[in-house]
Structures are given as structure tokens and as C-alpha cells.
Design an enzyme around this catalytic site. Structure first.
Site, PDB file in Angstrom:
ATOM      1  N   PRO A  11      45.119  43.220  33.635  1.00  0.00           N
ATOM      2  CA  PRO A  11      44.388  41.894  32.801  1.00  0.00           C
ATOM      3  C   PRO A  11      43.395  41.605  33.916  1.00  0.00           C
ATOM      4  O   PRO A  11      43.076  42.889  34.492  1.00  0.00           O
ATOM      5  CB  PRO A  11      45.267  42.251  34.785  1.00  0.00           C
ATOM      6  N   ASN A  12      43.442  40.614  33.393  1.00  0.00           N
ATOM      7  CA  ASN A  12      41.879  40.700  33.107  1.00  0.00           C
ATOM      8  C   ASN A  12      40.655  40.432  32.803  1.00  0.00           C
ATOM      9  O   ASN A  12      39.395  39.964  33.204  1.00  0.00           O
ATOM     10  CB  ASN A  12      41.985  39.782  34.782  1.00  0.00           C
ATOM     11  N   ARG A  19      34.599  36.777  35.234  1.00  0.00           N
ATOM     12  CA  ARG A  19      35.326  36.907  37.041  1.00  0.00           C
ATOM     13  C   ARG A  19      34.419  37.849  37.836  1.00  0.00           C
ATOM     14  O   ARG A  19      33.882  38.369  36.963  1.00  0.00           O
ATOM     15  CB  ARG A  19      36.643  37.720  36.023  1.00  0.00           C
ATOM     16  N   TYR A  24      32.234  43.689  39.310  1.00  0.00           N
ATOM     17  CA  TYR A  24      32.449  43.250  38.122  1.00  0.00           C
ATOM     18  C   TYR A  24      30.864  43.697  36.778  1.00  0.00           C
ATOM     19  O   TYR A  24      31.032  44.303  35.947  1.00  0.00           O
ATOM     20  CB  TYR A  24      33.360  43.246  36.864  1.00  0.00           C
ATOM     21  N   ASN A  75      41.576  51.832  32.422  1.00  0.00           N
ATOM     22  CA  ASN A  75      41.058  51.223  33.976  1.00  0.00           C
ATOM     23  C   ASN A  75      42.489  50.602  33.928  1.00  0.00           C
ATOM     24  O   ASN A  75      42.503  49.346  32.967  1.00  0.00           O
ATOM     25  CB  ASN A  75      40.620  50.640  33.688  1.00  0.00           C
ATOM     26  N   ALA A  78      44.840  45.777  37.801  1.00  0.00           N
ATOM     27  CA  ALA A  78      45.515  45.595  38.689  1.00  0.00           C
ATOM     28  C   ALA A  78      47.022  46.250  39.267  1.00  0.00           C
ATOM     29  O   ALA A  78      47.427  46.597  40.455  1.00  0.00           O
ATOM     30  CB  ALA A  78      45.598  43.515  39.056  1.00  0.00           C
ATOM     31  N   GLU A  99      41.159  58.084  35.165  1.00  0.00           N
ATOM     32  CA  GLU A  99      41.325  56.733  35.655  1.00  0.00           C
ATOM     33  C   GLU A  99      40.222  56.391  35.147  1.00  0.00           C
ATOM     34  O   GLU A  99      39.523  56.405  36.453  1.00  0.00           O
ATOM     35  CB  GLU A  99      42.264  57.095  36.499  1.00  0.00           C
ATOM     36  N   HIS A 101      37.595  52.899  36.748  1.00  0.00           N
ATOM     37  CA  HIS A 101      37.500  51.679  37.538  1.00  0.00           C
ATOM     38  C   HIS A 101      36.339  51.060  37.616  1.00  0.00           C
ATOM     39  O   HIS A 101      35.122  52.055  38.206  1.00  0.00           O
ATOM     40  CB  HIS A 101      37.524  51.173  39.023  1.00  0.00           C
ATOM     41  N   ARG A 108      37.300  47.880  49.116  1.00  0.00           N
ATOM     42  CA  ARG A 108      37.777  46.739  48.670  1.00  0.00           C
ATOM     43  C   ARG A 108      38.303  46.626  49.601  1.00  0.00           C
ATOM     44  O   ARG A 108      39.162  47.052  50.670  1.00  0.00           O
ATOM     45  CB  ARG A 108      37.719  46.475  47.150  1.00  0.00           C
TER      46      ARG A 108
HETATM   47  C1  DQA Z   1      39.070  47.151  38.640  1.00  0.00           C
HETATM   48  C2  DQA Z   1      39.815  47.104  40.113  1.00  0.00           C
HETATM   49  C3  DQA Z   1      41.161  46.226  40.468  1.00  0.00           C
HETATM   50  O1  DQA Z   1      41.852  46.098  41.398  1.00  0.00           O
HETATM   51  C4  DQA Z   1      41.059  44.870  40.196  1.00  0.00           C
HETATM   52  O2  DQA Z   1      42.477  44.352  40.081  1.00  0.00           O
HETATM   53  C5  DQA Z   1      40.916  44.987  38.718  1.00  0.00           C
HETATM   54  C6  DQA Z   1      39.338  45.523  37.898  1.00  0.00           C
HETATM   55  C7  DQA Z   1      37.566  47.571  38.152  1.00  0.00           C
HETATM   56  O3  DQA Z   1      37.546  48.476  37.259  1.00  0.00           O
HETATM   57  O4  DQA Z   1      37.181  47.631  39.495  1.00  0.00           O
HETATM   58  O5  DQA Z   1      41.191  44.280  38.079  1.00  0.00           O
HETATM   59  O6  DQA Z   1      40.665  48.305  38.212  1.00  0.00           O
END
Ligand code: DQA
Length: 148
Positions: A11-12, A19, A24, A75, A78, A99, A101, A108
Site C-alpha cells: 500500500p501507498n 509521499r 522515500y 516490499n 505497512a 524482503e 524496504h 523509525r
Molecule cells: C516501507 C516502510 C513501511 O514501514 C512503510 O509503511 C511503507 C514503506 C519502505 O519501503 O520503507 O509504506 O516498506
């Protein structure tokens, strides 16, 4: 025949570029996709680049990947911190999983410092910005060629 991999974004992440740029960076989702496709092609990997804001859709991507893909780069955004369903789906997948990120989730907020999937994946990359996607593709190629 080329190995086939899937990159799953949660998501997002479709709003990259818009964002929280401090976390990011400024790269857009479309640009990131383009870069991943170019790198995969260079490494002779077939890649599907996906994104969903819906937990169940991500579970479906992972289940379908069992037959269609040789490796998963995920990725989960959340959902990394909340989704037992995504963890369970990944646990059924018997091939390499990376995995990923963009940000360093371990420096964080406390709620981000727990990943529900880290202990069942092959390996992980975090905190290296969008370049982490390129590193993940290179690493996946090595894993699939047993060069790791
Ligand atoms: C994320 C880190 C997560 O905590 C966050 O909710 C994201 C992006 C990252 O790529 O750093 O949406 O996965």
C-alpha cells in the site's frame, strides 16, 4: 529459459514521488518500475512489477506466484508490520524471497521496527533508498543461479 520473478509492492507505494520524500526519495512509482524492468532485462530475468493497496490481493499474488515465478521480491509496505495473512502466504512459497524496504524501518517509529516476515524470507534489504530494488534484483539473480 529466463528465470521469472515478481516484484510485489504494498500500500501507498504507488504514490512514491508524492509521499514523504524524506523517507522515500523523489523517484516516482512509474520511474521505479521502468528502472526495475531495464535492470531485469539486462540480467536476463523476466519480471512482473505489481502493486496493490489491498491485503487480500497481495495474498493472491503470492499464492499465484507458486506456479508462475521462481522468486519473489516484496516490499509489503505497512502490511509488513501487521499482516499475518501475507506472512502465512509467503511461508507456503518454497522458493527465494527477498524482503525490501526503501527506508530503514529499524530507525523509525517503534511500530515499524517489527517485521512479521523477516524470519521466513531468504534475505532482506532496507534503508538504501530506491536503489534497494536494483540490489534486490541483482541478489535474486544470484540466488536463482546459485551464485550467492
Ligand atoms: C516501507 C516502510 C513501511 O514501514 C512503510 O509503511 C511503507 C514503506 C519502505 O519501503 O520503507 O509504506 O516498506
Amino acid at each position: 529459459m529466463n528465470n521469472k520473478i515478481i516484484i510485489i509492492n504494498g500500500p501507498n507505494l504507488n504514490l512514491l514521488g508524492e509521499r514523504e520524500q524524506s523517507q522515500y526519495g523523489s523517484i516516482t512509482f512509474e520511474k521505479l518500475k521502468e528502472i526495475c524492468l531495464v535492470k531485469s532485462k539486462e540480467l536476463e530475468l523476466s519480471v512482473e512489477f505489481t502493486q496493490s493497496n489491498v491485503e487480500g490481493e497481495i495474498v493472491n499474488f503470492i499464492q499465484e506466484a507458486r506456479k508462475k515465478f521462481d522468486g519473489i521480491i516484496i516490499n509489503a509496505a505497512a502490511f509488513t508490520h501487521t499482516s499475518v495473512a501475507i506472512r502465512d502466504a509467503l511461508a507456503i512459497y518454497k522458493k527465494p524471497i527477498i524482503e525490501l524496504h526503501i527506508s530503514n524501518i529499524y530507525k523509525r517509529e517503534e511500530f515499524r521496527q517489527k517485521s512479521l516476515i523477516s524470519d521466513i524470507v531468504t534475505g532482506g534489504i532496507f534503508g538504501l533508498g530506491s536503489y534497494g530494488y536494483i540490489l534486490a534484483i541483482i541478489s535474486m539473480q544470484k540466488l536463482l543461479r546459485n551464485e550467492n
